[in-house]
Write a protein that holds these residues in place. Structure first.
Motif, mmCIF file in Angstrom:
data_model
loop_
_atom_site.group_PDB
_atom_site.id
_atom_site.type_symbol
_atom_site.label_atom_id
_atom_site.label_comp_id
_atom_site.label_asym_id
_atom_site.label_seq_id
_atom_site.Cartn_x
_atom_site.Cartn_y
_atom_site.Cartn_z
ATOM 1 N N GLU A 54 1.001 -1.107 0.171
ATOM 2 C CA GLU A 54 -0.140 0.054 0.120
ATOM 3 C C GLU A 54 1.007 0.959 -0.045
ATOM 4 O O GLU A 54 1.752 1.326 0.814
ATOM 5 C CB GLU A 54 -0.835 0.046 1.149
ATOM 6 C CG GLU A 54 -1.753 1.339 1.263
ATOM 7 C CD GLU A 54 -2.510 1.473 2.337
ATOM 8 O OE1 GLU A 54 -3.279 2.493 2.778
ATOM 9 O OE2 GLU A 54 -2.641 0.414 3.404
ATOM 10 N N VAL A 55 0.802 1.894 -0.924
ATOM 11 C CA VAL A 55 1.238 3.270 -1.059
ATOM 12 C C VAL A 55 0.427 4.398 -1.211
ATOM 13 O O VAL A 55 -0.587 4.436 -1.883
ATOM 14 C CB VAL A 55 2.205 3.533 -2.300
ATOM 15 C CG1 VAL A 55 3.071 4.659 -2.404
ATOM 16 C CG2 VAL A 55 3.360 2.067 -2.529
ATOM 17 N N VAL A 76 6.456 -2.341 -5.855
ATOM 18 C CA VAL A 76 5.902 -3.824 -5.607
ATOM 19 C C VAL A 76 6.666 -5.028 -6.292
ATOM 20 O O VAL A 76 6.909 -5.989 -5.766
ATOM 21 C CB VAL A 76 4.501 -4.006 -5.815
ATOM 22 C CG1 VAL A 76 4.163 -4.254 -7.331
ATOM 23 C CG2 VAL A 76 3.800 -5.201 -5.001
ATOM 24 N N GLU A 77 7.193 -4.419 -7.505
ATOM 25 C CA GLU A 77 8.007 -5.495 -8.256
ATOM 26 C C GLU A 77 9.469 -5.507 -7.562
ATOM 27 O O GLU A 77 9.927 -6.874 -7.386
ATOM 28 C CB GLU A 77 8.471 -4.863 -9.584
ATOM 29 C CG GLU A 77 7.202 -4.998 -10.504
ATOM 30 C CD GLU A 77 6.778 -6.350 -10.815
ATOM 31 O OE1 GLU A 77 7.519 -7.314 -10.957
ATOM 32 O OE2 GLU A 77 5.681 -6.609 -11.233
ATOM 33 N N GLN A 78 9.982 -4.557 -6.936
ATOM 34 C CA GLN A 78 11.137 -4.674 -6.033
ATOM 35 C C GLN A 78 10.941 -5.589 -4.823
ATOM 36 O O GLN A 78 11.785 -6.286 -4.460
ATOM 37 C CB GLN A 78 11.871 -3.201 -5.699
ATOM 38 C CG GLN A 78 13.134 -3.384 -4.994
ATOM 39 C CD GLN A 78 13.871 -2.116 -5.067
ATOM 40 O OE1 GLN A 78 13.802 -1.273 -5.735
ATOM 41 N NE2 GLN A 78 14.838 -1.925 -3.903
ATOM 42 N N ARG A 121 3.377 2.507 3.174
ATOM 43 C CA ARG A 121 2.761 2.277 4.398
ATOM 44 C C ARG A 121 2.965 0.880 4.832
ATOM 45 O O ARG A 121 3.308 0.693 6.041
ATOM 46 C CB ARG A 121 1.248 2.603 4.268
ATOM 47 C CG ARG A 121 0.673 2.304 5.752
ATOM 48 C CD ARG A 121 -0.869 2.453 5.545
ATOM 49 N NE ARG A 121 -1.580 2.137 7.044
ATOM 50 C CZ ARG A 121 -2.788 1.976 7.161
ATOM 51 N NH1 ARG A 121 -3.553 1.694 6.162
ATOM 52 N NH2 ARG A 121 -3.353 1.704 8.342
ATOM 53 N N ARG A 122 2.768 -0.088 4.009
ATOM 54 C CA ARG A 122 2.938 -1.296 4.632
ATOM 55 C C ARG A 122 3.046 -2.334 3.331
ATOM 56 O O ARG A 122 2.720 -1.937 2.240
ATOM 57 C CB ARG A 122 1.599 -1.891 5.320
ATOM 58 C CG ARG A 122 0.342 -1.596 4.677
ATOM 59 C CD ARG A 122 -0.735 -2.075 5.334
ATOM 60 N NE ARG A 122 -2.108 -1.598 5.074
ATOM 61 C CZ ARG A 122 -3.331 -1.963 5.265
ATOM 62 N NH1 ARG A 122 -3.392 -3.116 6.096
ATOM 63 N NH2 ARG A 122 -4.279 -1.689 4.593
ATOM 64 N N PHE A 123 3.777 -3.556 3.543
ATOM 65 C CA PHE A 123 3.856 -4.417 2.536
ATOM 66 C C PHE A 123 3.753 -6.138 3.237
ATOM 67 O O PHE A 123 3.949 -6.104 4.335
ATOM 68 C CB PHE A 123 5.108 -4.201 1.713
ATOM 69 C CG PHE A 123 6.210 -4.626 2.421
ATOM 70 C CD1 PHE A 123 6.928 -6.010 2.433
ATOM 71 C CD2 PHE A 123 7.122 -3.438 2.880
ATOM 72 C CE1 PHE A 123 7.832 -6.162 3.091
ATOM 73 C CE2 PHE A 123 8.166 -3.984 3.678
ATOM 74 C CZ PHE A 123 8.707 -5.361 3.646
ATOM 75 N N ARG A 264 -5.137 -9.284 3.006
ATOM 76 C CA ARG A 264 -6.281 -8.230 2.519
ATOM 77 C C ARG A 264 -5.653 -6.643 2.986
ATOM 78 O O ARG A 264 -5.725 -6.334 4.111
ATOM 79 C CB ARG A 264 -7.270 -8.448 2.898
ATOM 80 C CG ARG A 264 -8.625 -7.511 2.509
ATOM 81 C CD ARG A 264 -9.918 -7.912 3.032
ATOM 82 N NE ARG A 264 -11.003 -7.133 2.326
ATOM 83 C CZ ARG A 264 -11.152 -5.760 2.812
ATOM 84 N NH1 ARG A 264 -10.613 -5.107 3.531
ATOM 85 N NH2 ARG A 264 -12.624 -5.233 2.233
ATOM 86 N N PHE A 265 -5.487 -5.912 2.027
ATOM 87 C CA PHE A 265 -4.804 -4.633 2.054
ATOM 88 C C PHE A 265 -6.000 -3.707 1.555
ATOM 89 O O PHE A 265 -6.502 -3.686 0.435
ATOM 90 C CB PHE A 265 -3.737 -4.153 1.646
ATOM 91 C CG PHE A 265 -2.443 -4.499 2.193
ATOM 92 C CD1 PHE A 265 -2.427 -5.326 3.567
ATOM 93 C CD2 PHE A 265 -1.221 -4.299 1.814
ATOM 94 C CE1 PHE A 265 -1.314 -5.498 3.987
ATOM 95 C CE2 PHE A 265 -0.036 -4.726 2.425
ATOM 96 C CZ PHE A 265 -0.079 -5.242 3.494
#
Length: 287
Positions: A54-55, A76-78, A121-123, A264-265
């Protein structure tokens, strides 16, 4: 050009100047609420490695901007290739597309470019040892879901079934996979709440405690069916539970399918959102 003028034409110093200037702009915006944005996912490694992130940005306008969306996809790819344990660790990594800067430097540069506060924010990263992972994005990134299942069959039919389960998770927001996953303290707290509700209901004023306890037991069982993914009514066929739907697909393909994890985000979930008046914003900008 401005950077070269500031550094007497030295290209390396000009690059450093721009990076420092971007960081300064980012710090100025750091106190502003960023509760919009998008969730993005990626699947790699024969559907065995997945990441979700989540960005956030300040406005929905930026969230829909192609530049912002491209940046989130790069993030997200990185992440799918990263071993970072948390956001701070990830931000300290070299930016994969330009290793002269860190992930934090790239974020600062994007804040300077777009003109809004932004935040990774989170991953979460999911690696499946004995199955596959599928992803689902809802409403252009408002909600993102990863589902991991243990299965020996990686056919399109299995992936489609798991995507349907991911859509279920996006829509109905279960808290657990099965009833056995529900912590004891959660059941204790729910029992306490349901008991208080029952005792405060005038209709139960003359009922003995053992009868109320039986009522609570029934209500709790009903609640757990809503909280637990596999016990929920399947959204595409209300005559089935999610578990019965999975079982039907497993029987059809001749292989077991077991949901072992989901993530789930939802964008901005739990964040304070700024009350915006677009007319007032335009008026301020014109004055």
């Amino acid at each position: 050009k401005k950077a070269l003028n500031e550094t007497n034409g030295d290209m390396d110093e000009a690059v450093e100047y721009l990076r420092k200037n971007g960081q300064a702009k980012a710090e100025k915006k750091a106190g502003r609420i960023a509760a919009e944005g998008i969730v993005a996912t990626t699947i790699k490694g024969d559907d065995k490695v997945a990441a979700i992130v989540e960005v956030n940005a300040e406005t929905d306008f930026v969230a829909k901007n192609e530049v912002f969306q491209t940046y989130v996809k790069e993030v997200v790819e990185q992440l799918a290739d990263s071993n970072a344990a948390d956001v701070e660790g990830f931000k300290a990594e070299p930016w994969a597309l330009d290793t002269s800067m860190t992930v934090q430097d790239k974020l600062a540069a994007m804040i300077a470019k777009i003109g809004e506060n932004m935040n990774i924010r989170r991953f979460e990263k999911v690696v499946s040892e004995n199955g596959i992972v599928v992803s689902y994005i809802h409403a252009g990134g408002k909600i993102g879901v990863l589902v991991e299942a243990e299965t020996q069959c990686h056919s399109d039919a299995v992936k489609e079934a798991l995507k349907n389960v991911a859509m279920q998770i996006a829509a109905l927001k279960p808290q657990f996979i099965t009833e056995k996953d529900v912590p004891a303290d959660f059941i204790e707290k729910e029992t306490e709440i349901l008991t208080a509700q029952a005792k405060n209901d005038p209709k139960n004023a003359n009922k003995p405690d053992n009868i109320i306890a039986k009522m609570i037991e029934g209500r709790l069982k009903k609640e757990l069916k809503e909280f637990c993914l596999v016990d929920q009514p399947y959204v595409k066929d209300g005559d089935l539970t999610v578990q019965k739907y999975i079982d039907s697909v497993a029987k059809e393909i001749g292989a077991d399918i077991q949901i072992v994890r989901y993530v789930r985000f939802e964008t901005g979930e739990g964040l304070e959102k700024k009350d915006e008046n677009f007319a007032e914003e335009v008026a301020k900008a014109m004055n």
